[in-house]
Design a protein around this motif. Structure first.
Motif, mmCIF file in Angstrom:
data_model
loop_
_atom_site.group_PDB
_atom_site.id
_atom_site.type_symbol
_atom_site.label_atom_id
_atom_site.label_comp_id
_atom_site.label_asym_id
_atom_site.label_seq_id
_atom_site.Cartn_x
_atom_site.Cartn_y
_atom_site.Cartn_z
ATOM 1 N N THR A 1 0.847 -1.221 0.103
ATOM 2 C CA THR A 1 0.073 -0.056 0.211
ATOM 3 C C THR A 1 0.861 1.304 -0.010
ATOM 4 O OG1 THR A 1 -1.524 -1.109 1.385
ATOM 5 C CG2 THR A 1 -1.782 1.142 1.043
ATOM 6 N N ALA A 2 0.712 2.076 -0.873
ATOM 7 C CA ALA A 2 1.286 3.305 -1.072
ATOM 8 C C ALA A 2 1.136 4.247 0.188
ATOM 9 C CB ALA A 2 1.013 4.146 -2.185
ATOM 10 N N GLY A 3 2.282 4.754 0.777
ATOM 11 C CA GLY A 3 2.316 5.538 2.230
ATOM 12 C C GLY A 3 2.473 6.884 1.745
ATOM 13 N N ALA B 1 4.671 11.553 -1.845
ATOM 14 C CA ALA B 1 5.247 12.720 -1.790
ATOM 15 C C ALA B 1 6.182 12.800 -3.372
ATOM 16 C CB ALA B 1 5.966 12.998 -0.651
ATOM 17 N N LEU B 2 6.174 11.596 -3.743
ATOM 18 C CA LEU B 2 7.150 11.631 -4.970
ATOM 19 C C LEU B 2 6.682 12.057 -6.336
ATOM 20 C CD1 LEU B 2 8.018 7.624 -5.015
ATOM 21 C CD2 LEU B 2 9.681 9.557 -4.646
ATOM 22 N N PRO B 3 7.452 13.075 -6.905
ATOM 23 C CA PRO B 3 7.045 13.707 -8.266
ATOM 24 C C PRO B 3 7.086 13.005 -9.509
ATOM 25 C CG PRO B 3 9.159 14.537 -7.652
ATOM 26 C CD PRO B 3 8.891 13.519 -6.422
ATOM 27 N N VAL B 4 6.534 13.027 -10.493
ATOM 28 C CA VAL B 4 6.923 12.637 -11.837
ATOM 29 C C VAL B 4 7.950 13.347 -12.332
ATOM 30 C CG1 VAL B 4 5.876 12.040 -14.064
ATOM 31 C CG2 VAL B 4 4.598 11.804 -11.975
ATOM 32 N N GLU C 1 -8.111 5.020 -5.022
ATOM 33 C CA GLU C 1 -6.673 4.740 -4.294
ATOM 34 C C GLU C 1 -6.130 3.894 -5.226
ATOM 35 O OE1 GLU C 1 -5.115 6.702 -2.100
ATOM 36 O OE2 GLU C 1 -7.044 7.849 -1.842
ATOM 37 N N PRO C 2 -4.903 4.073 -5.580
ATOM 38 C CA PRO C 2 -4.072 2.735 -6.386
ATOM 39 C C PRO C 2 -4.197 1.524 -5.594
ATOM 40 C CG PRO C 2 -2.349 4.129 -5.185
ATOM 41 C CD PRO C 2 -3.968 4.869 -5.121
ATOM 42 N N ARG C 3 -3.975 0.375 -6.391
ATOM 43 C CA ARG C 3 -3.941 -0.962 -5.859
ATOM 44 C C ARG C 3 -2.704 -1.482 -5.156
ATOM 45 N NH1 ARG C 3 -8.281 -3.364 -9.895
ATOM 46 N NH2 ARG C 3 -10.130 -2.214 -9.229
ATOM 47 N N GLY C 4 -1.582 -0.736 -5.642
ATOM 48 C CA GLY C 4 -0.202 -1.049 -5.332
ATOM 49 C C GLY C 4 0.651 -0.089 -5.630
ATOM 50 N N LEU C 5 2.059 -0.401 -5.634
ATOM 51 C CA LEU C 5 3.015 0.784 -6.078
ATOM 52 C C LEU C 5 3.206 0.439 -7.594
ATOM 53 C CD1 LEU C 5 5.566 0.733 -3.216
ATOM 54 C CD2 LEU C 5 3.650 2.353 -3.536
#
Length: 105
Positions: free
Chosen positions: A9-11, A16-19, A75-79
């Protein structure tokens, strides 16, 4: 590696990561589909003229992608790792994965 990423799960650190090429974090308070849609729109604004010259029916394709984004869960399902390849996967002497590199910034 893909199975492990899908189970995570993304925390806050992931949020906080940018593209690449973006000054702010991808999510910036938006729900996941909205963040992806906003990124798509920013990239289309920035590169649309060049893409339209190279990609047939770009606007129809973008409309389809935006429609699918609207159907995603909030919400995304994973990273997601944008560069999952052997050089970015560290293994120990027994061949077990110990780390994933190059999350970018």
């Amino acid at each position: 590696m893909l199975t492990a990423l899908a189970a995570v799960t993304a925390g806050p650190a992931a949020e906080a990561l940018p593209v690449l090429g973006e000054p702010d974090p991808l999510w910036s308070g938006a729900h996941w589909p909205g963040a992806l849609d906003a990124l798509l729109c920013r990239r289309l604004d920035r590169y649309g003229d060049r893409l339209r010259a190279a990609v047939p029916d770009l606007d129809a394709t973008v409309a389809g992608v935006r429609r699918v984004l609207g159907e995603l869960p909030p919400e995304p399902r994973g990273l997601v790792h944008g560069d999952l390849c052997p050089p970015n996967i560290l293994v120990d002497a027994a061949g077990r994965v110990v780390s994933l590199l190059d999350w970018g910034s």
